[in-house]
Every structure is written in C-alpha cells, then in structure tokens.
Design a protein around this motif. Structure first.
Motif, PDB file in Angstrom:
ATOM      1  N   THR A 121     -48.087   7.345 -68.641  1.00  0.00           N
ATOM      2  CA  THR A 121     -48.716   8.364 -67.791  1.00  0.00           C
ATOM      3  C   THR A 121     -49.727   7.673 -66.885  1.00  0.00           C
ATOM      4  O   THR A 121     -50.171   6.557 -67.176  1.00  0.00           O
ATOM      5  N   ALA A 122     -50.090   8.307 -65.791  1.00  0.00           N
ATOM      6  CA  ALA A 122     -51.042   7.689 -64.856  1.00  0.00           C
ATOM      7  C   ALA A 122     -52.414   7.568 -65.508  1.00  0.00           C
ATOM      8  O   ALA A 122     -52.824   8.433 -66.286  1.00  0.00           O
ATOM      9  N   LEU A 169     -64.578  17.123 -52.903  1.00  0.00           N
ATOM     10  CA  LEU A 169     -65.072  17.613 -54.196  1.00  0.00           C
ATOM     11  C   LEU A 169     -65.807  18.953 -54.047  1.00  0.00           C
ATOM     12  O   LEU A 169     -65.933  19.715 -55.013  1.00  0.00           O
ATOM     13  N   GLU A 170     -66.266  19.215 -52.830  1.00  0.00           N
ATOM     14  CA  GLU A 170     -67.040  20.437 -52.597  1.00  0.00           C
ATOM     15  C   GLU A 170     -66.194  21.685 -52.849  1.00  0.00           C
ATOM     16  O   GLU A 170     -65.042  21.746 -52.466  1.00  0.00           O
ATOM     17  N   GLY A 171     -66.796  22.611 -53.512  1.00  0.00           N
ATOM     18  CA  GLY A 171     -66.108  23.888 -53.736  1.00  0.00           C
ATOM     19  C   GLY A 171     -65.230  23.894 -54.981  1.00  0.00           C
ATOM     20  O   GLY A 171     -64.702  24.939 -55.360  1.00  0.00           O
ATOM     21  N   LEU A 172     -65.047  22.723 -55.617  1.00  0.00           N
ATOM     22  CA  LEU A 172     -64.262  22.716 -56.852  1.00  0.00           C
ATOM     23  C   LEU A 172     -65.087  23.336 -57.968  1.00  0.00           C
ATOM     24  O   LEU A 172     -66.301  23.146 -58.039  1.00  0.00           O
ATOM     25  N   PRO A 173     -64.449  24.068 -58.863  1.00  0.00           N
ATOM     26  CA  PRO A 173     -65.209  24.670 -59.964  1.00  0.00           C
ATOM     27  C   PRO A 173     -65.806  23.595 -60.879  1.00  0.00           C
ATOM     28  O   PRO A 173     -65.189  22.548 -61.092  1.00  0.00           O
ATOM     29  N   ASN A 174     -66.999  23.859 -61.386  1.00  0.00           N
ATOM     30  CA  ASN A 174     -67.710  22.859 -62.214  1.00  0.00           C
ATOM     31  C   ASN A 174     -67.286  23.029 -63.674  1.00  0.00           C
ATOM     32  O   ASN A 174     -68.015  23.564 -64.502  1.00  0.00           O
ATOM     33  N   VAL A 175     -66.068  22.529 -63.958  1.00  0.00           N
ATOM     34  CA  VAL A 175     -65.463  22.736 -65.287  1.00  0.00           C
ATOM     35  C   VAL A 175     -65.021  21.397 -65.870  1.00  0.00           C
ATOM     36  O   VAL A 175     -65.070  20.362 -65.190  1.00  0.00           O
ATOM     37  N   GLU A 176     -64.597  21.431 -67.120  1.00  0.00           N
ATOM     38  CA  GLU A 176     -64.006  20.247 -67.719  1.00  0.00           C
ATOM     39  C   GLU A 176     -62.794  19.836 -66.882  1.00  0.00           C
ATOM     40  O   GLU A 176     -62.006  20.690 -66.465  1.00  0.00           O
ATOM     41  N   CYS A 177     -62.662  18.542 -66.631  1.00  0.00           N
ATOM     42  CA  CYS A 177     -61.606  18.119 -65.710  1.00  0.00           C
ATOM     43  C   CYS A 177     -61.219  16.662 -65.955  1.00  0.00           C
ATOM     44  O   CYS A 177     -61.852  15.955 -66.739  1.00  0.00           O
ATOM     45  N   ILE A 178     -60.162  16.255 -65.299  1.00  0.00           N
ATOM     46  CA  ILE A 178     -59.814  14.831 -65.298  1.00  0.00           C
ATOM     47  C   ILE A 178     -59.666  14.366 -63.852  1.00  0.00           C
ATOM     48  O   ILE A 178     -59.401  15.172 -62.951  1.00  0.00           O
ATOM     49  N   ALA A 179     -59.865  13.055 -63.673  1.00  0.00           N
ATOM     50  CA  ALA A 179     -59.592  12.430 -62.376  1.00  0.00           C
ATOM     51  C   ALA A 179     -58.495  11.406 -62.639  1.00  0.00           C
ATOM     52  O   ALA A 179     -58.669  10.475 -63.420  1.00  0.00           O
ATOM     53  N   GLU A 180     -57.352  11.647 -62.022  1.00  0.00           N
ATOM     54  CA  GLU A 180     -56.167  10.848 -62.325  1.00  0.00           C
ATOM     55  C   GLU A 180     -55.852   9.955 -61.138  1.00  0.00           C
ATOM     56  O   GLU A 180     -55.982  10.385 -59.985  1.00  0.00           O
ATOM     57  N   ASN A 181     -55.422   8.719 -61.419  1.00  0.00           N
ATOM     58  CA  ASN A 181     -55.016   7.830 -60.335  1.00  0.00           C
ATOM     59  C   ASN A 181     -53.962   8.507 -59.464  1.00  0.00           C
ATOM     60  O   ASN A 181     -53.030   9.118 -59.980  1.00  0.00           O
ATOM     61  N   ASN A 263     -41.068   2.940 -61.688  1.00  0.00           N
ATOM     62  CA  ASN A 263     -41.591   3.270 -63.010  1.00  0.00           C
ATOM     63  C   ASN A 263     -41.596   4.781 -63.170  1.00  0.00           C
ATOM     64  O   ASN A 263     -41.656   5.522 -62.183  1.00  0.00           O
ATOM     65  N   ILE A 264     -41.580   5.192 -64.425  1.00  0.00           N
ATOM     66  CA  ILE A 264     -41.640   6.623 -64.690  1.00  0.00           C
ATOM     67  C   ILE A 264     -42.932   6.938 -65.433  1.00  0.00           C
ATOM     68  O   ILE A 264     -43.265   6.289 -66.428  1.00  0.00           O
ATOM     69  N   LEU A 265     -43.663   7.923 -64.925  1.00  0.00           N
ATOM     70  CA  LEU A 265     -44.926   8.349 -65.538  1.00  0.00           C
ATOM     71  C   LEU A 265     -44.824   9.844 -65.838  1.00  0.00           C
ATOM     72  O   LEU A 265     -44.375  10.626 -64.991  1.00  0.00           O
ATOM     73  N   ILE A 266     -45.260  10.204 -67.035  1.00  0.00           N
ATOM     74  CA  ILE A 266     -45.243  11.632 -67.370  1.00  0.00           C
ATOM     75  C   ILE A 266     -46.353  12.340 -66.610  1.00  0.00           C
ATOM     76  O   ILE A 266     -47.506  11.892 -66.629  1.00  0.00           O
ATOM     77  N   ASN A 267     -46.019  13.430 -65.958  1.00  0.00           N
ATOM     78  CA  ASN A 267     -47.018  14.238 -65.276  1.00  0.00           C
ATOM     79  C   ASN A 267     -47.566  15.277 -66.251  1.00  0.00           C
ATOM     80  O   ASN A 267     -48.716  15.201 -66.662  1.00  0.00           O
ATOM     81  N   GLU A 268     -46.715  16.186 -66.662  1.00  0.00           N
ATOM     82  CA  GLU A 268     -47.135  17.152 -67.675  1.00  0.00           C
ATOM     83  C   GLU A 268     -45.918  17.757 -68.338  1.00  0.00           C
ATOM     84  O   GLU A 268     -44.788  17.557 -67.888  1.00  0.00           O
TER      85      GLU A 268
END
Lengths: 384, 384
Positions: A121-122, A169-181, A263-268
């Motif tokens: 995965t990424a 980043l502005e306007g994004l909800p302030n929640v638990e999150c990930i930053a993915e490559n 390469n193959i990466l799992i998204n979800e």
C-alpha cells in the motif's frame, strides 16, 4: 441450517441500492429477508419481507434488529460495530465480522492492517487532527503533494482531497486523518474475492476503473481489464492475500492502483457488494450479489468467469439539478446494443448523487466501451 | 408518457411466478407496479408497489383495478376479458388486447383462428360437449386415437388427454372441447416473438422442449434447439406470422410440433412470459421479462441472441408429498457448474405443482443438458 425455509431469517443493515440488488437474489431463492434502514424512502422498502426503521449507528437499533435474524450482513460499512460484536457473542452469524468492519471503518487502522500483514500500500502518515499536518510539513516530516483522507465516514470520494499546496488544507474538517503519498498511477484496478464460511474461495476477473482525465472521477468499470495477464495475475494474488488476512466471509472488493512502474498498491477494500462488480449482473455466470448470498449462507460458490464483456457507467445526478428526478433520454440508451439501465428508485436527485447505473455487455470489450461512451453522452439525470 | 416517473402505473393481472419474475425488471427500472391476485399468499405480494386482492375472473375486480393504471398486462390468461374490453374503450392500454385474449382463452376459437389465417395446425373437430364425441366416432366422423382438449381453462397439461380407446373418454368433464389429430412428432419447439406498440419485432432463438419418453411431460427446455438451421428458420417464420396475425403487443410464445416428416404445426400460443423462455434470464442478452416490459411500454427492444447456451428444468412437487415445501439437496445442485435455482415462494407443495425452475448455462449446450440431468436426479421437491 435450512436457508430455504420460512424459519430462517437473513438481516441486511442498510436499505440502499446495494441492498436492493441483493434482494433480487434473496427473492430468487425465496430467502426470508429483513432490512434495517433509517429512511422510509429506502430502495429496499419494497421487496424485503420485513422493513425496519432504525439508525444504523445506534447500538440498540442494530442489536435489537440483529437479535431477530440468523445471519446478518451489511450493504454499507457505517454501522454500529459494538452491536455486531455483541450479536456475534450471542451466536448470530455476522458477515463481514465486527473485527473486519472495525479495521476497515477507520482508514488509518485499515492502512496499518496492510502494513502489519505485509500487503502493498502507499506510504502514509497518521494524524489525530488535520490541524497537525501543517506542523509536520513545517518540520519536514511530510512533503507536498499528498492525499488527505479522513479516517472515518468517507463514502465514494467524499473525505478525500489531493493536497498540492498548503492552501488546499484550508476548509478541510479537523478530524482524524491520514496523509498518503500521491502515487502516480496508470490505472485503478479492482478484484472481488468471494469466500464462504467453509473457506471455499473464488475471484471475479480483474476490472479496470477508467478515470475521467480531468474530473479525476471513475467513469467506467471495464471487465475484463485491458491489462497484461501477468499484472492481472499479480492483482488477483494480492486480492486473495488480502481476503486471507481478514479471514473474510462474503465479498471483499479490493481496489488497487497500478503504478507507472507496474507495481500494485492496495487503495482500499469494501467487505460487501461493490460498484466495481455491478457489471457481473449481466456479464458473469453468477452476479456478485448472488455470490455474496451464497458465501454468507455457506452455500457452494458459483462460476466467476464472464459470459461476455461488460462495462458499467454510473448514473449520477447532473450538476445544477436538485429535486424530483428525471432520466432524460433513457429510451434512447435502451435502443443501444446490449444496454441495461438499473434505476435505484431514489426519488430526489442532487449533483453527483448515485441514482443508478448502466451496464453494457458485448462479445468485444472495446465495442462495449464505445457504446458506454455513447450512453454517457446521451442520458442525463436531471430534475423536473 | 414517462414510464420512469412515479405518476405512471403499470398493472399486472395475476401474482404468480411469472409476475414475480416480471417484478424483478419493474424493480430494476423502478417502474411503479400494481398487482391483482386472489391469494394473499401470491409470490407477487412483496416486490410490487401495490398488491390488491381480487378475483381475476370478476368483472368489477378487474375493471376497478385496471382503472387505476396506465398500462395493464397479464401473467395468466384466465382473466375477465369483458373488463379488459371496457378498459380499452376508456383509453387504458391493455397488452395483450382483449381481442387476442378472447381468441386464445378458448382452444376451439384459437384453432379456428389458425385456420382462418392460414397458419399450420393439426386437424381437429369441435364439440359443444364431450358427450357428443362418442356419437361422432360411431358415425365414422372421428377416428381413434386423438387428443381431447377442453376448450377453456386448461393450464399446463390439465384439460388435455390422449384418447386411444373409447374407455379413455370416461371420466372426462362434459364441457366444450376439441378432438385433435394425434400427430406423431419428433420434437416440440417454441419461439417467443416480441413486438412493441410501434411494431418493432424480434424473436428469441428457437428452443426445444425435450419430453420424458414415458411420462410424456416436458422435462427440459433447451436453447438453442438442437435442430437443423432450415427448420429453425421455418419455425421462426411461422411464429412471426402468428404474431402478425394477432397484431400482438408484448411477448407471444408460440409452441409448435415438429412432425416426423419435418412439418411444423402450431400447438398453442401464450401472449405473456412463458415457461419456454425462463432460460433467457441467464442465457440471453435480454430476459423475456425485460423484453415484455420493453414491448408493452413501447421502449426499444433488447438483443434476443444468447450469451451462452441454456437449459431449463422445472421444479415440480414430487408425487406423494403435500404440505410445507422442502427443496431437498438444493445445496448440492448449487455446487454444479452454471446452476441457478429459482424458487417461486409458494409455501405448500403438492404433486406436480410448479414450485420453481433451475437454469443451467454453459458454453456448450450438450454439457448444459448433461448437468441438467444431474440436477433433475439430485433435487427433490418434497414436504416437511
């Protein structure tokens, strides 16, 4: 257990379009089916044997509903998992399991699961709040661009944003999150794995999700994927390995990126019938909905190969239209070769709402793809 | 007219298995559908938008139901035709028409229709009462053997008897009837013609109805029929000519005998989805049910060719069992390749009652036929 008797009850959490299509097959096998959904206008209101109103995130609603059935499944991931866990302890068969759902519901947990199980995965970073991202960038711990994903409650592209500049980043909800490559990919692929309670496992052919070059939205699901056989084999192997890691029962749709360097990466993943499998209704020997049913009832699985090629186009509400839906030019697309519209029965359209899908089947996948484009240019989901 | 709006209502007279399968497609297109049936246990009770209770042979019940819909169709021929005629006069679209149904409901009238329209059918004599047959035989006006058929209300082989000796006449009801020449036939064939209100016409491939050598009952419907192409062409032409003669809208299933000397004779027709078209659900590009819907709503017709070969086996109640139904070994047949059971949802079985059917699809029609035999030897419709 005799599933084909009126003593048996199957429960479905969620009464949307996936449930509606699943009901075609419970009706075909005459399996008594109860549905729980919050909306009195849910597409599953008719065709289920019992339709119950209740909030899928509410412990009591899910628990009390689940207590009445023998096997419980979902058509949407956002359900109360504590209730599922309590039901499992009392002997109700719950597919997907509470454990699988708990892992999948949170994208950070889901990503960690892949890492723990040595599934590709990424690379990503996890944040308790979106507001922490800025600091990490400033400290050099994260570099632009990346993909921001809310950890919870995303659906069909909501809760996802490509962040190219700090301003994004502005306007994004302030929640638990990930930053993915941000991985440059050639193609998005998907494989649906089916596994029944006895462990019998099959996979549908690899499909290709073709993106609109500008809108960055899936436009067509194409089966079979127009890719090299070796890559198809690799994608199938990764999907199977993912299903094994979850020890999954039912359908597991594994969405993957094919990177520029193959390469193959799992998204979800989605542990239920999935948009990437809708074409199986017309194209495959056994539809994904029938397979899901066979799997969760521990019946033998059906053939997963295709009778013909299939291409699926989503019917989403056109921009600028809200209100009572009209399917403009639906008669015209029905005159095109091998075209079947599926109308989900939602009365109100709004921009980008999934209102239905259209399947195009043909002996030749390229011809199906060509007709799919004509379909897309012809039908419009608008309001009165 | 906008069929895909909630202002439109489709009515179906009869709530049995054919209606139930038709509802899969009204649900798929989200077409608002009302069903009238006398039984509160009819398979169509769920999945229709409105389920009305009423006697299909009662003028008022049919008329009052029909007044509420825009297009009215049937899934069984035995309905009140006077009510349909009254509805037609008031502008309700009725398919099949009252005229077609009146001709078909009475087998003597139906046979005369073929004669009048120069359509091939076995020679026959008409009798006001069965009791008149004996005299005619005595006078030399009729010779044994022949096929006795009640003129009205026959269904699936009831109301039909092969009379080989005078004794065979004993016990037959004293009703209007015909005595038809007993034609030695090689094969029974069927062709389903689809015609929409605009006149667009298509035919499904010729199917073969394979008989049990002793029981003289249809055991398998086989698509495509394993016959010479010239004969298939001839059968298709006769079916089309029959449809034209009726000026039919909707499906018309034309059952034919292929005689020992390769002549084709029309046996009877059904102006609705038909047992000889059930395999189209899995085998064809467009199922007979979807085609019926497209035709009566005057939409373009779908492709009628096959994706793969299909064989259909009826699931009828086993002799010696009556009561709450059990589908013994259904799990086993679901493990066979390309097998899909369709369970109609009738709670009570009795000998020879149609409880469901099984479709077997395969690239190779002979392999499908082989698996069909295994299915037939495995599953048993019995009672608790």
């Amino acid at each position: 257990m005799n599933y084909f008797s009126s003593n048996f009850k199957l429960g479905i959490l969620g009464g949307g379009q996936l449930g509606k299509m699943l009901l075609n097959d419970t009706r075909k096998f005459d399996i008594y089916t109860c549905v729980l959904d919050a909306s009195t206008e849910a597409p599953c209101k008719i065709a289920s044997n019992e339709f119950h109103i209740g909030d899928l995130m509410d412990f009591d609603a899910v628990y009390n509903f689940g207590k009445q059935v023998d096997v419980l499944t979902i058509e949407i991931e956002n359900v109360n998992v504590d209730a599922l866990e309590a039901l499992e302890k009392e002997g109700i068969k719950v597919y997907p399991s509470s454990k699988t759902l708990r892992t999948i519901q949170n994208k950070a947990t889901q990503k960690l699961f892949y890492v723990d199980h040595n599934l590709p995965t990424a690379a990503f970073s996890r944040f308790a709040y979106t507001s922490q991202i800025q600091d990490t960038i400033d400290n050099g711990g994260l570099s632009l661009p990346f993909v921001w994903k809310a950890a919870q409650f995303g659906y069909d592209g909501t809760g996802v944003k490509i962040v190219k500049t700090i301003q994004d980043l502005e306007g994004l909800p302030n929640v638990e999150c990930i930053a993915e490559n941000l991985v440059p990919f050639k193609n998005e692929l998907a494989v649906i794995v089916i596994r029944n309670a006895s462990g019998e496992t099959k996979t549908f052919p690899v499909v290709e999700m073709e993106f609109h070059p500008e809108a960055n939205q899936v436009e067509y699901v194409i089966c079979p994927a127009r890719i090299d056989k070796k890559i198809a084999k690799k994608a199938t192997e990764i999907a199977l390995k993912t299903s094994q890691a979850f020890n999954h029962v039912g359908l597991l749709a594994v969405e993957m990126f094919l990177t520029q360097d193959n390469n193959i990466l799992i998204n979800e993943v989605a542990p239920r019938p999935h948009n990437s499998g809708h074409q199986t209704i017309e194209a495959s020997y056994t539809s994904q909905f029938e397979q899901h049913l066979r799997a969760i009832l521990n019946l033998p699985l059906g053939r997963t190969d295709s009778k013909v090629s299939g291409v699926m186009v989503n019917l989403v509400g056109a921009e600028g239209y809200s209100g009572n839906v009209i399917y403009k030019n639906i008669e015209n697309i029905m005159g095109m070769e091998g075209v079947t519209p599926h109308i989900y029965g939602k009365k109100q359209t709004r921009p980008f709402r999934k209102m239905g899908h259209v399947t195009i089947v043909n002996e030749d996948v390229n011809e199906a793809r060509r007709i799919a484009e004509a379909v897309k240019l012809t039908i419009k989901v608008i309001s009165e």
